[in-house]
Design an enzyme around this catalytic site. Structure first.
Site, PDB file in Angstrom:
ATOM      1  CE1 TYR A 133      32.737  40.183  46.366  1.00  0.00           C
ATOM      2  CE2 TYR A 133      31.017  39.104  47.658  1.00  0.00           C
ATOM      3  CZ  TYR A 133      32.336  39.203  47.255  1.00  0.00           C
ATOM      4  OH  TYR A 133      33.266  38.310  47.742  1.00  0.00           O
ATOM      5  CG  ASN A 193      35.012  38.585  39.412  1.00  0.00           C
ATOM      6  OD1 ASN A 193      35.739  37.879  40.109  1.00  0.00           O
ATOM      7  ND2 ASN A 193      34.174  39.471  39.919  1.00  0.00           N
ATOM      8  CG  ASP A 242      47.040  24.960  33.697  1.00  0.00           C
ATOM      9  OD1 ASP A 242      47.965  25.802  33.756  1.00  0.00           O
ATOM     10  OD2 ASP A 242      47.090  23.867  34.283  1.00  0.00           O
ATOM     11  NE  ARG A 302      37.381  37.036  50.764  1.00  0.00           N
ATOM     12  CZ  ARG A 302      36.427  36.187  50.346  1.00  0.00           C
ATOM     13  NH1 ARG A 302      36.377  35.798  49.098  1.00  0.00           N
ATOM     14  NH2 ARG A 302      35.508  35.745  51.191  1.00  0.00           N
ATOM     15  CG  HIS A 356      39.079  40.413  42.112  1.00  0.00           C
ATOM     16  ND1 HIS A 356      38.621  39.135  42.292  1.00  0.00           N
ATOM     17  CD2 HIS A 356      40.350  40.304  41.668  1.00  0.00           C
ATOM     18  CE1 HIS A 356      39.573  38.280  41.987  1.00  0.00           C
ATOM     19  NE2 HIS A 356      40.643  38.959  41.595  1.00  0.00           N
ATOM     20  CG  LEU A 357      32.205  42.957  41.415  1.00  0.00           C
ATOM     21  CD1 LEU A 357      31.333  41.770  41.751  1.00  0.00           C
ATOM     22  CD2 LEU A 357      31.393  44.065  40.787  1.00  0.00           C
ATOM     23  CB  SER A 358      35.514  43.181  47.006  1.00  0.00           C
ATOM     24  OG  SER A 358      36.165  41.935  46.758  1.00  0.00           O
TER      25      SER A 358
HETATM   26  C1  DQA Z   1      35.546  38.545  44.025  1.00  0.00           C
HETATM   27  C2  DQA Z   1      36.502  38.442  45.222  1.00  0.00           C
HETATM   28  C3  DQA Z   1      36.746  36.995  45.582  1.00  0.00           C
HETATM   29  O1  DQA Z   1      37.629  36.910  46.707  1.00  0.00           O
HETATM   30  C4  DQA Z   1      35.452  36.291  45.954  1.00  0.00           C
HETATM   31  O2  DQA Z   1      35.681  34.917  46.187  1.00  0.00           O
HETATM   32  C5  DQA Z   1      34.381  36.501  44.925  1.00  0.00           C
HETATM   33  C6  DQA Z   1      34.243  37.799  44.274  1.00  0.00           C
HETATM   34  C7  DQA Z   1      35.181  40.023  43.705  1.00  0.00           C
HETATM   35  O3  DQA Z   1      34.654  40.256  42.636  1.00  0.00           O
HETATM   36  O4  DQA Z   1      35.409  40.904  44.541  1.00  0.00           O
HETATM   37  O5  DQA Z   1      33.554  35.623  44.704  1.00  0.00           O
HETATM   38  O6  DQA Z   1      36.181  38.012  42.883  1.00  0.00           O
END
Ligand code: DQA
Length: 158
Positions: free
Chosen positions: A22, A73, A86, A110, A99-101
């Protein structure tokens, strides 16, 4: 133009939480960068983080009347929560999922997000830049929508 920014569970730990995945920027760093970009774009961001889904849903219900869109996020909740979907739909405002990743390149669980089908778009894999790109794209999207409405200010003026 006011945009809500929602950070889901465990994102309060950015900077120390799995920095190889991250990055090393903290949540404050992210919010600071977003505020700076918002300023340049003539927008204002209202950031919110909670580890509690209920608090996030309460925040969305509270801001629905004063924001034009949401950058979210969802963290782990994206993979598990119909309630968060919802809550976002209840705002009746466009949202961009961030998403950061890049979850698609990680564990199988995921790869699914309840939010993606309802999002205007998704930005993933670029660390803090994912948030910045999402904000920029959402502001452009909202300005285009305004421009398409003859009763509203044309793009770039509001
Ligand atoms: C995330 C990716 C998700 O899979 C993970 O549960 C996170 C961070 C990201 O920002 O990459 O908590 O949302």
């Amino acid at each position: 133009m006011r945009i809500a920014v929602v950070h889901g569970p465990n994102l309060n730990l950015l900077g120390v939480r799995e920095p190889d995945v991250y990055g090393t920027a903290t949540l404050d760093d992210v919010n600071h960068a977003l505020a700076g970009l918002a300023d340049e774009l003539g927008a204002v961001v209202e950031p919110f983080q909670s580890n509690s889904q209920g608090a996030i849903l309460d925040f969305l219900a509270e801001v629905r009347g004063r924001v034009e869109g949401v950058v979210v996020n969802p963290a782990g909740l994206g993979h598990t929560s119909v309630a968060l979907l919802d809550g976002l739909l209840a705002t009746a405002k466009p949202f961009v999922e961030v998403h950061l990743s890049n979850p698609a390149s990680r564990e199988r669980f995921r790869r699914h997000s309840y939010l993606t089908p309802a999002a205007v778009g998704v930005v993933a894999g670029f660390g803090v830049d994912s948030y910045l790109a999402a904000l920029h794209c959402l502001v452009n999207h909202l300005r285009r929508q305004r421009g398409a409405d003859p009763g509203e200010t044309p793009p770039g003026r509001g």
